[in-house]
Design a protein around this motif. Structure first.
Motif, short mmCIF file in Angstrom:
data_model
loop_
_atom_site.label_atom_id
_atom_site.label_comp_id
_atom_site.label_asym_id
_atom_site.label_seq_id
_atom_site.Cartn_x
_atom_site.Cartn_y
_atom_site.Cartn_z
N GLU A 1 0.82 -1.20 0.00
CA GLU A 1 0.00 0.00 0.00
C GLU A 1 0.87 1.26 0.00
O GLU A 1 0.52 2.26 -0.64
CB GLU A 1 -0.91 -0.01 1.23
CG GLU A 1 -2.00 1.02 1.18
CD GLU A 1 -3.00 0.83 2.31
OE1 GLU A 1 -3.22 1.81 3.04
OE2 GLU A 1 -3.54 -0.27 2.45
N ALA A 2 1.99 1.21 0.69
CA ALA A 2 2.88 2.37 0.78
C ALA A 2 3.89 2.45 -0.36
O ALA A 2 4.60 3.45 -0.48
CB ALA A 2 3.64 2.33 2.11
N ALA A 3 3.96 1.43 -1.20
CA ALA A 3 4.94 1.42 -2.28
C ALA A 3 4.69 2.61 -3.22
O ALA A 3 3.56 2.86 -3.61
CB ALA A 3 4.87 0.11 -3.06
N PRO A 4 5.77 3.31 -3.57
CA PRO A 4 5.62 4.52 -4.37
C PRO A 4 5.31 4.29 -5.85
O PRO A 4 4.80 5.19 -6.52
CB PRO A 4 6.96 5.24 -4.19
CG PRO A 4 7.93 4.14 -3.89
CD PRO A 4 7.14 3.10 -3.15
N THR A 5 5.64 3.11 -6.37
CA THR A 5 5.43 2.88 -7.80
C THR A 5 4.75 1.52 -8.04
O THR A 5 4.85 0.61 -7.20
CB THR A 5 6.79 2.85 -8.55
OG1 THR A 5 7.53 1.71 -8.11
CG2 THR A 5 7.58 4.13 -8.33
N PRO A 6 4.10 1.39 -9.19
CA PRO A 6 3.52 0.09 -9.54
C PRO A 6 4.57 -1.02 -9.62
O PRO A 6 4.30 -2.15 -9.23
CB PRO A 6 2.88 0.34 -10.90
CG PRO A 6 2.60 1.80 -10.93
CD PRO A 6 3.72 2.43 -10.14
N ASP A 7 5.76 -0.69 -10.09
CA ASP A 7 6.83 -1.69 -10.16
C ASP A 7 7.22 -2.19 -8.77
O ASP A 7 7.46 -3.38 -8.58
CB ASP A 7 8.06 -1.12 -10.87
CG ASP A 7 7.86 -0.99 -12.37
OD1 ASP A 7 6.91 -1.60 -12.91
OD2 ASP A 7 8.66 -0.27 -13.01
#
Length: 129
Positions: free
Chosen positions: A71-77
């Motif tokens: 949820e906190a990940a900044p990018t889709p990758d």
């Protein structure tokens, strides 16, 4: 491929969140009546229920660790990378209990249609094995 057979690694059993969408769902048994449920419950050995319960507990813990990270990940990758790590960890947890992904999913499918089996599975998950 193996990932397409994962299905729902953890079905929604009393709040357990699925971590892998159903990609190639196998035919599940009909919900049926109480009689068919009793038959399903009787066909799953206690040892299999215990192993599946232990794996379910581990998979749920893995999901609880990875969900906020994704949820906190900044990018889709980055989300995809974390999701892959989560799936790998779940596969390992299931395998460490001596189960295949198909065996694990089958017990979860049966438990979804059978209250008595679901109770046995949740008891096993809560006992730690």
């Amino acid at each position: 491929m193996f990932d397409s057979k994962i299905g729902a690694i953890a079905v929604a059993l009393l709040g357990t969140v699925a971590i892998v969408p159903v990609a190639a769902q196998q035919s599940s048994p009909p919900a049926g009546n109480a009689t068919s449920g009793k038959t399903l419950n009787a066909t799953v050995p206690d040892e299999t229920v215990a192993r599946t319960g232990a794996a379910l507990k581990q998979v749920t813990e893995i999901n609880n660790v990875y969900a906020p990270k994704m949820e906190a990940a900044p990018t889709p990758d980055e989300r995809a990378r974390l999701r892959d790590q989560e799936i790998d960890a779940a596969k390992k947890a299931i395998g460490d209990q001596g189960l295949t992904i198909d065996q694990y999913n089958k017990v979860l499918q049966l438990a979804d249609a059978d209250q008595a089996l679901r109770e046995r599975l949740l008891k096993a998950a809560n006992s730690g094995h």
